[in-house]
Design a protein around this motif. Structure first.
Motif, PDB file in Angstrom:
ATOM      1  N   ASN A  26       0.832  -1.201   0.000  1.00 16.12           N
ATOM      2  CA  ASN A  26       0.000   0.000   0.000  1.00 16.12           C
ATOM      3  C   ASN A  26       0.867   1.251   0.000  1.00 16.12           C
ATOM      4  OD1 ASN A  26      -2.410  -1.518   0.142  1.00 16.12           O
ATOM      5  ND2 ASN A  26      -2.181  -1.721   2.362  1.00 16.12           N
ATOM      6  N   ARG A  27       0.407   2.255  -0.741  1.00 13.11           N
ATOM      7  CA  ARG A  27       1.159   3.507  -0.834  1.00 13.11           C
ATOM      8  C   ARG A  27       0.252   4.686  -0.497  1.00 13.11           C
ATOM      9  NH1 ARG A  27       5.969   2.275  -3.427  1.00 13.11           N
ATOM     10  NH2 ARG A  27       5.938   0.308  -4.566  1.00 13.11           N
ATOM     11  N   VAL A  28       0.867   5.749  -0.017  1.00 12.40           N
ATOM     12  CA  VAL A  28       0.123   6.957   0.341  1.00 12.40           C
ATOM     13  C   VAL A  28       0.880   8.167  -0.191  1.00 12.40           C
ATOM     14  CG1 VAL A  28      -0.928   5.962   2.409  1.00 12.40           C
ATOM     15  CG2 VAL A  28       1.303   7.079   2.580  1.00 12.40           C
ATOM     16  N   THR A  29       0.240   9.330  -0.108  1.00 11.76           N
ATOM     17  CA  THR A  29       0.882  10.567  -0.531  1.00 11.76           C
ATOM     18  C   THR A  29       1.867  11.041   0.542  1.00 11.76           C
ATOM     19  OG1 THR A  29      -0.789  11.990   0.481  1.00 11.76           O
ATOM     20  CG2 THR A  29      -1.216  11.200  -1.766  1.00 11.76           C
ATOM     21  N   PHE A  30       2.651  12.055   0.202  1.00 10.16           N
ATOM     22  CA  PHE A  30       3.606  12.603   1.168  1.00 10.16           C
ATOM     23  C   PHE A  30       2.879  13.177   2.386  1.00 10.16           C
ATOM     24  CE2 PHE A  30       5.736  13.298  -3.050  1.00 10.16           C
ATOM     25  CZ  PHE A  30       6.722  12.341  -2.874  1.00 10.16           C
ATOM     26  N   HIS A  31       1.785  13.895   2.147  1.00  7.31           N
ATOM     27  CA  HIS A  31       1.028  14.473   3.256  1.00  7.31           C
ATOM     28  C   HIS A  31       0.419  13.388   4.131  1.00  7.31           C
ATOM     29  CE1 HIS A  31       1.220  18.773   2.315  1.00  7.31           C
ATOM     30  NE2 HIS A  31       1.125  18.451   1.038  1.00  7.31           N
ATOM     31  N   GLU A  32      -0.117  12.359   3.501  1.00  5.46           N
ATOM     32  CA  GLU A  32      -0.718  11.257   4.267  1.00  5.46           C
ATOM     33  C   GLU A  32       0.335  10.525   5.085  1.00  5.46           C
ATOM     34  OE1 GLU A  32      -4.478  10.066   1.349  1.00  5.46           O
ATOM     35  OE2 GLU A  32      -2.512   9.135   1.067  1.00  5.46           O
ATOM     36  N   SER A  33       1.516  10.378   4.531  1.00  8.66           N
ATOM     37  CA  SER A  33       2.582   9.706   5.265  1.00  8.66           C
ATOM     38  C   SER A  33       2.979  10.495   6.509  1.00  8.66           C
ATOM     39  CB  SER A  33       3.809   9.523   4.356  1.00  8.66           C
ATOM     40  OG  SER A  33       4.845   8.839   5.036  1.00  8.66           O
ATOM     41  N   TYR A  34       3.111  11.817   6.358  1.00  8.88           N
ATOM     42  CA  TYR A  34       3.442  12.636   7.529  1.00  8.88           C
ATOM     43  C   TYR A  34       2.293  12.630   8.537  1.00  8.88           C
ATOM     44  CZ  TYR A  34       4.982  16.515  10.414  1.00  8.88           C
ATOM     45  OH  TYR A  34       5.365  17.292  11.488  1.00  8.88           O
ATOM     46  N   ALA A  35       1.057  12.666   8.031  1.00 10.25           N
ATOM     47  CA  ALA A  35      -0.096  12.608   8.927  1.00 10.25           C
ATOM     48  C   ALA A  35      -0.112  11.294   9.705  1.00 10.25           C
ATOM     49  CB  ALA A  35      -1.390  12.766   8.130  1.00 10.25           C
ATOM     50  N   ASN A  36       0.344  10.214   9.068  1.00  7.68           N
ATOM     51  CA  ASN A  36       0.419   8.926   9.766  1.00  7.68           C
ATOM     52  C   ASN A  36       1.407   8.982  10.920  1.00  7.68           C
ATOM     53  OD1 ASN A  36      -1.485   7.663   8.171  1.00  7.68           O
ATOM     54  ND2 ASN A  36       0.019   6.805   6.748  1.00  7.68           N
ATOM     55  N   ILE A  37       2.554   9.667  10.697  1.00 10.49           N
ATOM     56  CA  ILE A  37       3.527   9.817  11.786  1.00 10.49           C
ATOM     57  C   ILE A  37       2.892  10.564  12.953  1.00 10.49           C
ATOM     58  CG2 ILE A  37       5.759  10.767  12.466  1.00 10.49           C
ATOM     59  CD1 ILE A  37       6.687  10.538   9.610  1.00 10.49           C
ATOM     60  N   VAL A  38       2.250  11.683  12.632  1.00  4.49           N
ATOM     61  CA  VAL A  38       1.639  12.515  13.679  1.00  4.49           C
ATOM     62  C   VAL A  38       0.561  11.743  14.426  1.00  4.49           C
ATOM     63  CG1 VAL A  38       0.342  14.620  14.142  1.00  4.49           C
ATOM     64  CG2 VAL A  38       2.159  14.637  12.429  1.00  4.49           C
ATOM     65  N   SER A  39      -0.299  11.040  13.678  1.00  4.18           N
ATOM     66  CA  SER A  39      -1.400  10.323  14.319  1.00  4.18           C
ATOM     67  C   SER A  39      -0.899   9.142  15.142  1.00  4.18           C
ATOM     68  CB  SER A  39      -2.406   9.843  13.267  1.00  4.18           C
ATOM     69  OG  SER A  39      -1.808   8.925  12.369  1.00  4.18           O
ATOM     70  N   ASN A  40       0.135   8.445  14.646  1.00  2.00           N
ATOM     71  CA  ASN A  40       0.683   7.315  15.403  1.00  2.00           C
ATOM     72  C   ASN A  40       1.272   7.780  16.727  1.00  2.00           C
ATOM     73  OD1 ASN A  40      -0.021   5.409  13.493  1.00  2.00           O
ATOM     74  ND2 ASN A  40       1.953   5.474  12.445  1.00  2.00           N
ATOM     75  N   ILE A  41       2.019   8.888  16.676  1.00  2.00           N
ATOM     76  CA  ILE A  41       2.590   9.420  17.917  1.00  2.00           C
ATOM     77  C   ILE A  41       1.474   9.871  18.850  1.00  2.00           C
ATOM     78  CG2 ILE A  41       4.004  11.254  18.913  1.00  2.00           C
ATOM     79  CD1 ILE A  41       5.705  11.204  16.408  1.00  2.00           C
ATOM     80  N   GLY A  42       0.468  10.572  18.297  1.00  2.00           N
ATOM     81  CA  GLY A  42      -0.635  11.041  19.118  1.00  2.00           C
ATOM     82  C   GLY A  42      -1.415   9.900  19.746  1.00  2.00           C
ATOM     83  N   GLU A  43      -1.642   8.847  18.969  1.00  2.77           N
ATOM     84  CA  GLU A  43      -2.389   7.694  19.486  1.00  2.77           C
ATOM     85  C   GLU A  43      -1.630   7.006  20.614  1.00  2.77           C
ATOM     86  OE1 GLU A  43      -4.160   3.402  17.884  1.00  2.77           O
ATOM     87  OE2 GLU A  43      -3.045   4.731  16.544  1.00  2.77           O
ATOM     88  N   LYS A  44      -0.339   6.775  20.389  1.00  2.00           N
ATOM     89  CA  LYS A  44       0.459   6.114  21.423  1.00  2.00           C
ATOM     90  C   LYS A  44       0.575   6.985  22.669  1.00  2.00           C
ATOM     91  CE  LYS A  44       3.346   3.056  18.581  1.00  2.00           C
ATOM     92  NZ  LYS A  44       2.611   3.148  17.323  1.00  2.00           N
ATOM     93  N   THR A  45       0.662   8.300  22.486  1.00  6.62           N
ATOM     94  CA  THR A  45       0.748   9.209  23.638  1.00  6.62           C
ATOM     95  C   THR A  45      -0.548   9.194  24.433  1.00  6.62           C
ATOM     96  OG1 THR A  45       2.286  10.628  22.410  1.00  6.62           O
ATOM     97  CG2 THR A  45       1.220  11.569  24.345  1.00  6.62           C
ATOM     98  N   ALA A  46      -1.683   9.193  23.741  1.00  9.12           N
ATOM     99  CA  ALA A  46      -2.971   9.169  24.432  1.00  9.12           C
ATOM    100  C   ALA A  46      -3.145   7.875  25.224  1.00  9.12           C
ATOM    101  CB  ALA A  46      -4.107   9.327  23.417  1.00  9.12           C
ATOM    102  N   ILE A  47      -2.767   6.764  24.619  1.00  5.17           N
ATOM    103  CA  ILE A  47      -2.858   5.477  25.322  1.00  5.17           C
ATOM    104  C   ILE A  47      -1.920   5.464  26.527  1.00  5.17           C
ATOM    105  CG2 ILE A  47      -2.402   3.005  25.121  1.00  5.17           C
ATOM    106  CD1 ILE A  47      -3.284   3.203  22.205  1.00  5.17           C
ATOM    107  N   ALA A  48      -0.725   6.034  26.344  1.00  4.49           N
ATOM    108  CA  ALA A  48       0.244   6.084  27.443  1.00  4.49           C
ATOM    109  C   ALA A  48      -0.277   6.932  28.598  1.00  4.49           C
ATOM    110  CB  ALA A  48       1.575   6.637  26.944  1.00  4.49           C
TER     111      ALA A  48
END
Length: 698
Positions: free
Chosen positions: A614-636
């Protein structure tokens, strides 16, 4: 019942016992603010001959409450270490001021503006300015992540040193407990045990441990990691931690070294727990992953822009050049390799940059063959930051074998995963040698804008398709595409294109097509020589691809020749001609500029989803980084709150049993004072009776 003691002995033992009880209560009150103090209790046994026997003073402690407090302290230590560091990264990546998404939007926006006026030098200069701004923003964010990695390493050093100090201290306190308890079995060495338990609790905050009392009852304790490894042993010896990294010395791994022995045991950092475990989890799950995914965006974006600009024609009417300079990277040498002097080098394969992953690449030599040049067989395995294999959706490790790869200096060979590798040491490698390539870890902040002249932006397409004025059919050109501009005028390289690199096409290559009928066309070179006749034409899309698929195509064995194609719409008639030529003077052409700006919306970045495609755009890829960090931080954050609540309960449980209660101790003081007074009264009575007896005999 046997009683032979006199009143003097009974009274004396009672006074002594009451005095001891008063001492114990007073000591509890005095130490109410002492960290780690466990209240003490003195108990007595009655003597057969009468009176009170020798008392025993011991700590009031519930081992289950103590162990629960240690476990909850470990959980809080891990959750707190993870959350605090994750929250910092979450704030940085979520901040608009630090976002590379905004920089990418401005960069692609400048390309869209420039594509409207391809001859406007100010608009072209703005594109380069935004490119430098984007690279600077990526470098700043990447540098911040690199700084955080260095901070993590310093914290690990400090925590490991503290853990080793505590382990050694616990072992020494165990020895003191043994000696003190052996010399006085009626007095528990509470002060020493409190100090030891406090050290154990502090160690539990750093890592997940289990404690057991020594089976021989000497008062000492043994300590193991929850995963089973021994820290403090029964015989009084102990093992210490150390940090090591192979092959990446900056990516620390936790090891346990036996004192006095050369044995070193690698530990699973994910199972360590406590503050150390939290830092390791933060590094592996967030920091290292973010470093590599940011590098993946930077390298893929730069390579895609370079490749697309190379498919265009610049303002000087030459084929496009690179906009960005992509850094090369050197493989890390494993300690077990045949020689530490061996080297391999890598770089991003611009044509296949969309295959680049956020993983590390482990290169293993399977065979080395001497020759001119020497060749090697290698296996490439994708690894996660923690060294574990990347697996596909079926759970199988993602690997690729490459055979017959040239091994000589200056020769880069494209391999699996969007990279090229150079093996400069030729036949000097040995079977089993391994190297680790990290194409996305530390490369983002080394990215540079190499282009300085706005004229070098290749906004035009280098190919032009013209319809003959005498055409009688209604076929018209609807699209052109350029896929290869590799220059080799001799056409001996399999990667060659039809472009000669000097503002024209190579002699003898397609220069026109002429329709013989609606189902047949013929390809001619610039001298009018027929190159191939294509029959059975059913549509007019990708005319060059149809010609290359014909058995009579005179350019077999090429990977992508002639490097351009075009499609027609409508119905041609016999004699209709379409001329193919270099786009000389086509400065107002913006076809390649539209392709450059269109990269913003293309699915170019490969998702790091267990070996998927699966491939995504540059913006989507950066958004994935932000959302992954945010999700893990919220769970933490939720995990930390839960752990703190559990620790509060276990601490209250422990304090209710082992803590000093002033009300209880005050009541004990009154009671013990009364027993002391009563025992003294017995002594006074005994003295009076004795005096009466003496007086009666006179």
């Amino acid at each position: 019942m046997i009683r032979s003691a006199d009143l003097f002995s009974i009274a004396t033992s009672g006074i002594r016992a009451s005095n001891k009880l008063l001492d114990t209560a007073s000591n509890n009150i005095a130490n109410i603010n002492t960290e780690g103090y466990v209240r003490e209790r003195t108990t007595f046994n009655a003597q057969l001959i009468g009176g009170v026997g020798r008392g025993t003073t011991e700590r009031v402690i519930n081992i289950f409450a103590q162990n629960q407090l240690r476990r909850d302290t470990t959980q809080v230590g891990e959750s707190e270490a993870y959350y605090q560091r994750a929250a910092v990264l979450d704030n940085i990546f979520a901040s608009e001021a630090n976002s590379i998404s905004s920089s990418m939007s401005r960069f692609f926006g400048s390309l869209q503006t420039a594509s409207d006026e391809p001859t406007n030098m100010a608009a072209r200069q703005l594109v380069l300015g935004e490119a430098n701004s984007l690279v600077g923003q990526i470098g700043t964010l990447s540098g911040f992540l690199n700084d955080k990695e260095r901070e993590v390493n310093l914290e690990m050093d400090s925590l490991v040193n503290r853990a080793n100090t505590l382990i050694q201290s616990i072992s020494e306190l165990n020895a003191q407990v043994r000696i003190t308890q052996a010399n006085n079995p009626f007095e528990e060495p509470g002060v020493i045990k409190n100090e030891r338990d406090q050290a154990v609790l502090e160690l539990a905050e750093l890592m997940s441990i289990e404690t057991r009392d020594n089976a021989n009852g000497d008062g000492s304790v043994m300590i193991n990691l929850t995963s089973g490894e021994s820290l403090v042993l029964e015989d009084g010896s102990f093992n210490l931690f150390q940090l090591g990294g192979d092959p990446d010395i900056e990516y620390r791994g936790l090891q346990l070294q036996s004192t006095g022995k050369p044995t070193v045991l690698n530990l699973a950092e994910a199972q360590v727990g406590g503050t150390l475990g939290g830092i390791f989890r933060y590094r592996d799950e967030i920091l290292a992953t973010s470093q590599r995914e940011l590098g993946q965006i930077a390298m893929t974006l730069a390579a895609a822009m370079n490749e697309q600009n190379g498919l265009g024609m610049d303002f000087d009417q030459q084929l496009g050049s690179d906009i960005f300079t992509l850094p090369e990277f050197t493989g890390l040498n494993y300690a077990a390799n045949s020689s530490s002097a061996l080297v391999i080098n890598g770089r991003v394969d611009q044509e296949n940059a969309s295959d680049l992953t956020g993983a590390d690449y482990q290169i293993t030599f399977d065979a080395v063959t001497a020759g001119a040049p020497p060749t090697v067989d290698i296996t490439i395995a994708l690894l996660n930051p923690d060294g574990s294999p990347v697996t596909d959706t079926a759970g199988v490790a993602v690997t690729q074998t490459e055979t017959g790869v040239p091994a000589q200096a200056g020769t880069f060979t494209s391999v699996f995963g969007g990279i090229e590798i150079e093996f400069p040491d030729g036949a000097g490698y040995a079977v089993g040698d391994q190297f680790l390539l990290q194409p996305t870890k530390n490369t983002a902040d080394d990215l540079e804008v190499t282009m300085t002249r706005p004229e070098d932006l290749a906004f035009a397409s280098p190919i032009r398709i013209d319809s003959d004025l005498g055409n009688t059919g209604d076929a018209v050109l609807v699209s052109t595409q350029v896929t290869n501009t590799f220059v080799d005028g001799t056409l001996t390289d399999a990667d060659s294109s039809a472009f000669d690199g000097a503002g024209g096409l190579v002699s003898g290559t397609p220069a026109s097509i002429v329709f013989n009928s609606t189902t047949e066309f013929e390809v001619f070179d610039e001298l009018g020589n027929s190159l191939v006749v294509v029959n059975g034409v059913t549509d007019y899309n990708d005319m060059m691809a149809q010609a290359a698929a014909d058995p009579g195509w005179p350019f077999p064995g090429f990977n992508d020749f002639p490097g351009y194609d075009f499609s027609l719409q409508g119905v041609p008639k016999a004699g209709d001609t379409f001329t193919i030529g270099y786009n000389t003077d086509g400065l107002n052409d913006n076809r390649n500029a539209l392709e450059l700006s269109g990269l913003q919306n293309r699915d170019v970045i490969l998702l790091n989803d267990n070996g998927g495609t699966n491939r995504v755009t540059f913006h989507e890829s950066y958004a994935n980084i932000v959302s992954n960090i945010g999700e893990k931080t919220a769970i933490a954050d939720i995990t930390l709150r839960s752990a703190e609540a559990m620790k509060t309960q276990s601490k209250e449980w422990f304090e209710n049993i082992s803590g000093v209660n002033l009300d209880e101790e005050a009541a004990n003081l009154v009671k013990f004072q009364q027993t002391y007074s009563a025992a003294a009264r017995i002594l006074t009575t005994a003295q009076s009776l004795f005096d009466t007896i003496l007086n009666s005999t006179r």
